[in-house]
Design an enzyme around this catalytic site. Structure first.
Site, mmCIF file in Angstrom:
data_model
loop_
_atom_site.group_PDB
_atom_site.id
_atom_site.type_symbol
_atom_site.label_atom_id
_atom_site.label_comp_id
_atom_site.label_asym_id
_atom_site.label_seq_id
_atom_site.Cartn_x
_atom_site.Cartn_y
_atom_site.Cartn_z
ATOM 1 N N GLN A 155 51.482 46.134 32.983
ATOM 2 C CA GLN A 155 50.635 45.668 31.880
ATOM 3 C C GLN A 155 49.274 46.357 31.918
ATOM 4 O O GLN A 155 48.755 46.794 30.876
ATOM 5 C CB GLN A 155 50.456 44.146 31.963
ATOM 6 N N CYS A 196 47.514 40.115 27.195
ATOM 7 C CA CYS A 196 48.831 40.695 27.537
ATOM 8 C C CYS A 196 49.963 39.995 26.785
ATOM 9 O O CYS A 196 51.060 40.551 26.720
ATOM 10 C CB CYS A 196 49.048 40.669 29.042
ATOM 11 N N ARG A 202 61.101 41.276 37.911
ATOM 12 C CA ARG A 202 60.081 40.250 37.636
ATOM 13 C C ARG A 202 60.442 39.056 38.510
ATOM 14 O O ARG A 202 61.528 38.491 38.403
ATOM 15 C CB ARG A 202 60.084 39.863 36.164
ATOM 16 N N ARG A 216 53.360 49.167 26.190
ATOM 17 C CA ARG A 216 54.225 48.919 27.353
ATOM 18 C C ARG A 216 55.412 49.880 27.317
ATOM 19 O O ARG A 216 55.824 50.427 28.340
ATOM 20 C CB ARG A 216 54.737 47.467 27.337
ATOM 21 N N HIS A 230 50.447 42.526 38.031
ATOM 22 C CA HIS A 230 51.197 42.920 36.826
ATOM 23 C C HIS A 230 50.803 44.372 36.491
ATOM 24 O O HIS A 230 50.153 44.634 35.471
ATOM 25 C CB HIS A 230 50.867 41.959 35.688
ATOM 26 N N ASP A 282 43.983 35.706 29.437
ATOM 27 C CA ASP A 282 45.413 35.420 29.570
ATOM 28 C C ASP A 282 45.581 33.912 29.435
ATOM 29 O O ASP A 282 44.586 33.169 29.411
ATOM 30 C CB ASP A 282 45.906 35.927 30.942
#
Ligand code: CP
Length: 313
Positions: free
Chosen positions: A142, A268, A112, A296, A139, A228
């Site tokens: 996700q 998310c 990340r 996930r 991402h 988000d």
């Protein structure tokens, strides 16, 4: 026997959604189904026995850290967690040198970080597969989990409509990659000044992307409404300006009422109730955010297994 050798097949990475073919995404989603079912029956699934995952976090995480770490242990492997603060990355060791060293000692790396180019520099110097655990641009893990969650609740996403309400961030661009690959439509509505970058959406046809000025219009008829936070990690300096600009981009019951009557809501996470989504929506009957977070774990187990071992069964 040590198991830090390179995979036998060609080296593969998952740096963005379109690094995989549609067939490979379908395989990973199908494998995630099997892995999740076995997990729910408490059946061991130790296909990565003795393998090691290194995780590199240059930004904070809850879900990504727990899902990758738990997933690797559940598959019989082990995990090493590095952050900028507790590794030489924080003292300016080049990312290329870190990649060369770490990838001689482990079987798989998840990172990340900030710029996608930083992730790509790591991958291009790695001997083992590298997974994008979030960058400023994408991402993909996700979105893999989100599509798996949609599949669980509503069946295939092909031909359906996803409404993206809010920031034109890494999630929005990854949804668009997925839409082109899996053939669905994304309705995008972002406030002025925070819209999609014309260069990055060049060539995406109207079957896969429709842009709306008003979030209500984006939600109309959608099978999934998703959003988000208004300020993603790394953009905190813009927080106050974003609060003002995004005030009308809060997913609320009125927006959900414009969507298909069977529409799902996803986020998310982490979420800010009262900003990008109201509490009654995220905690309401149409919300599947907890399944989405749990998934996930399952999709990433399938992803890690695929990258290390190739197709199974
Ligand atoms: N959605 C997500 O990536 O969560 P974390 O930032 O907690 O990892």
């Amino acid at each position: 026997m040590t198991t830090t050798a390179q995979p036998t097949g060609p080296l593969r990475h998952f740096l963005q959604f379109r690094d995989f073919t549609r067939d490979e995404i379908d395989y990973v989603l199908g494998r995630a189904r099997l892995i999740k079912d076995r997990f729910k029956r408490y059946e061991p699934h130790h296909t990565l026995h003795d393998r090691t995952l290194a995780m590199v976090f240059e930004k904070a995480s809850t879900r990504t850290r727990v899902s990758f770490e738990a997933g690797m242990y559940q598959m019989g492997g082990s995990v090493i967690n590095l952050t900028a603060g507790d590794s030489q990355l924080g003292r300016s060791e080049p990312i290329e040198d870190t990649a060369r060293v770490v990838s001689r000692m482990v079987d798989l790396v998840m990172i990340r970080t900030f710029e996608q180019t930083r992730l790509e520099r790591f991958a291009s110097h790695s001997r083992v597969p590298v997974i994008n655990g979030l960058t400023n641009e994408y991402h993909p893990c996700q979105i893999l989990a989100d599509i798996f969650t949609f599949l669980e609740h509503r069946g295939p996403i092909q031909g359906r409509t996803v409404a993206w309400v809010g920031d034109a961030n890494n999630m929005a661009y990854t949804w668009l990659q997925a839409a082109e690959m899996l053939d669905f439509t994304v309705h995008v509505s972002c406030p002025a000044g925070y819209t999609l970058d014309a260069d990055r959406i060049q060539g995406i046809d109207a079957r896969h992307l429709k842009v709306f000025d008003r979030p209500e219009d984006a939600c109309r008829g959608a099978h999934l409404v998703t959003t988000d936070v208004w300020t993603s990690m790394g953009y905190e300096d813009e927080n106050e300006a974003r609060r003002k600009a995004f005030a009308d981009w809060c997913v609320d019951a009125k927006m959900m009422a414009l969507a298909d009557k069977e529409a799902l809501f996803m986020h998310c996470l982490p979420a800010h109730r009262g900003e990008e989504v109201t509490a009654d929506v995220i905690d309401g009957a149409q919300s599947v955010v907890w399944d989405e977070a749990e998934n996930r774990l399952h999709v990433q187990k399938a992803l890690m297994e695929f990258l290390v071992l190739g197709r199974q069964g």
